[in-house]
Design an enzyme around this catalytic site. Structure first.
Site, PDB file in Angstrom:
ATOM      1  N   ARG A 173       1.366   0.378  16.060  1.00 21.52           N
ATOM      2  CA  ARG A 173       2.344  -0.382  16.226  1.00 21.52           C
ATOM      3  C   ARG A 173       3.304  -0.391  17.260  1.00 21.52           C
ATOM      4  O   ARG A 173       4.696  -0.338  16.914  1.00 21.52           O
ATOM      5  CB  ARG A 173       2.934  -0.390  14.615  1.00 21.52           C
ATOM      6  CG  ARG A 173       2.130  -0.731  13.501  1.00 21.52           C
ATOM      7  CD  ARG A 173       1.804  -2.385  13.413  1.00 21.52           C
ATOM      8  NE  ARG A 173       0.748  -2.523  12.358  1.00 21.52           N
ATOM      9  CZ  ARG A 173      -0.697  -2.328  12.595  1.00 21.52           C
ATOM     10  NH1 ARG A 173      -0.932  -1.945  13.594  1.00 21.52           N
ATOM     11  NH2 ARG A 173      -1.395  -2.304  11.443  1.00 21.52           N
ATOM     12  N   SER A 176       3.968  -5.940   6.025  1.00 19.45           N
ATOM     13  CA  SER A 176       4.320  -4.516   5.603  1.00 19.45           C
ATOM     14  C   SER A 176       5.742  -4.084   5.985  1.00 19.45           C
ATOM     15  O   SER A 176       5.998  -4.540   7.426  1.00 19.45           O
ATOM     16  CB  SER A 176       3.319  -3.626   6.099  1.00 19.45           C
ATOM     17  OG  SER A 176       1.898  -3.988   5.403  1.00 19.45           O
ATOM     18  N   GLU A 224       8.269  -0.835  10.123  1.00 18.00           N
ATOM     19  CA  GLU A 224       7.539  -1.744  11.103  1.00 18.00           C
ATOM     20  C   GLU A 224       8.043  -3.211  11.610  1.00 18.00           C
ATOM     21  O   GLU A 224       8.078  -3.522  12.664  1.00 18.00           O
ATOM     22  CB  GLU A 224       6.127  -2.017  10.405  1.00 18.00           C
ATOM     23  CG  GLU A 224       5.378  -2.997  11.137  1.00 18.00           C
ATOM     24  CD  GLU A 224       4.025  -2.978  10.552  1.00 18.00           C
ATOM     25  OE1 GLU A 224       3.443  -1.882   9.857  1.00 18.00           O
ATOM     26  OE2 GLU A 224       3.308  -4.054  10.713  1.00 18.00           O
TER      27      GLU A 224
END
Ligand SMILES: Cc1cc2nc3c(=O)[nH]c(=O)nc-3n(C[C@H](O)[C@H](O)[C@H](O)COP(=O)(O)OP(=O)(O)OC[C@H]3O[C@@H](n4cnc5c(N)ncnc54)[C@H](O)[C@@H]3O)c2cc1C
Length: 308
Positions: A175, A229, A300
């Site tokens: 990520r 998420s 995230e």
């Protein structure tokens, strides 16, 4: 009317739509957030480039895809937001590669690859963002990541110029994507990419897409506004496990709740929660997990804009 707006609107070359004071809740999957001072919906890539040429140098520019990984604060976004999602974004075969523009939805790329007899793009079917957002986030799941499949990318810079870059030009991790050696002022965005997938059984890939989507419906609170998420998984563990172990499922601040179905999701039923509710809940979860489990979770989701 702002001078810059006047100039954009009167620029006969531009073919997109310029919106003033655009509510970002319309463009984020959490359905919250303040106004963008200006938002531009380009007609196509060339129009996006042309538009950038007309933006005054001091004006902040933000690229947004489907807003599925984004928290916009209640005070809104200064400058201009380019709303890149485009239902007719170009996607085509280029030899053994698939070319996809940044504005195309990632699930569309998954299906495009499968129906042309390629395997390996199925994971993108359940990631409800654009190709540009997937490139910016190195989005992934089920053991695959976007950049595992990138041959090269087309970048658009602040002056409206397009240039190709290779994966080696970027720092790539879980990520995380950053242009190597870029100074703080470097502003380049993803315009398109050439993806490499294996030749394979397209029908099997389509079946796999169906299975993966069914699995998501079972595991994730998809009926409520969310942004996937919230935290990255820490090495060797799962953010959801740590959050659940702290008894935080169902914990609420204002209209924002930690999902009962998946502890790493924050849901915003009816879009009633503010950006501040969500951000405060993110901070509360982070502080609780740090205090009780000794792990500092890293968000995230991307947070942009001014506090309300
Ligand atoms: C239900 C659900 C499930 C999800 N599942 C997953 C998953 O399994 N795996 C996963 O990785 N993510 C997942 N996500 C998160 C999200 O979908 C991905 O991060 C997606 O790739 C974001 O794309 P987007 O177009 O919505 O980006 P946005 O949310 O619009 O933007 C995210 C970031 O990318 C930047 N960006 C967007 N477009 C460009 C561009 N063209 N050039 C440069 N920067 C750009 C933005 O500035 C911002 O910083 C999920 C989200 C939801 C709501």
């Amino acid at each position: 009317m702002h001078m810059a707006e006047q100039r954009h609107l009167s620029n006969p070359v531009l073919r997109g739509r310029l919106l003033a004071h655009e509510p970002m809740r319309k463009h984020t999957s959490w359905r919250t957030g303040g106004l963008a001072e200006r938002a531009y919906v380009p007609a196509d890539l060339e129009d996006a480039a042309q538009f950038l040429r007309s933006v005054p140098a001091a004006e902040p520019v933000h690229f947004i895809g489907l807003g599925s990984n984004l928290l916009v604060r209640d005070g809104g976004v200064r400058g201009t937001v380019l709303l890149m999602h485009c239902t007719h974004a170009v996607m085509h075969l280029h030899g053994a590669l698939i070319y996809a523009e940044a504005g195309a939805a990632s699930p569309k790329l998954a299906r495009y690859a499968a129906t042309r007899g390629y395997a390996g793009a199925e994971f993108l079917a359940g990631i409800p963002g654009t190709v540009g957002g997937a490139l910016a986030m190195n989005a992934g799941c089920y053991g695959s990541e976007t950049w595992d499949h990138v041959e090269r990318v087309l970048m658009l810079d602040r002056s409206g110029s397009l240039r190709e870059r290779r994966p080696a030009d970027f720092e790539l991790a879980y990520r995380h994507v950053a242009l190597r050696g870029a100074g703080l002022g470097a502003e380049e965005w993803f315009a398109a990419a050439w993806f490499r997938f294996e030749r394979g059984d397209g029908a099997a890939a389509l079946r796999r897409i169906k299975e993966l989507l069914q699995q998501r419906i079972a595991d994730q609170p998809l009926a409520l506004p969310n942004a996937g998420s919230v935290f990255r998984n820490p090495p060797g563990d799962y953010a959801a496990r740590l959050i659940q172990a702290c008894g935080l499922k169902g914990c609420a601040i204002g209209g924002a709740h930690v999902s009962e179905k998946h502890a790493n999701f924050i849901v915003n039923p009816g879009g009633r929660g503010s950006g501040a509710d969500i951000e405060n809940l993110i901070e509360h979860v982070r502080a609780t997990v740090l205090a009780q489990q000794g792990v500092d979770l890293v968000p995230e989701v991307r947070i942009v804009g001014e506090r309300g």
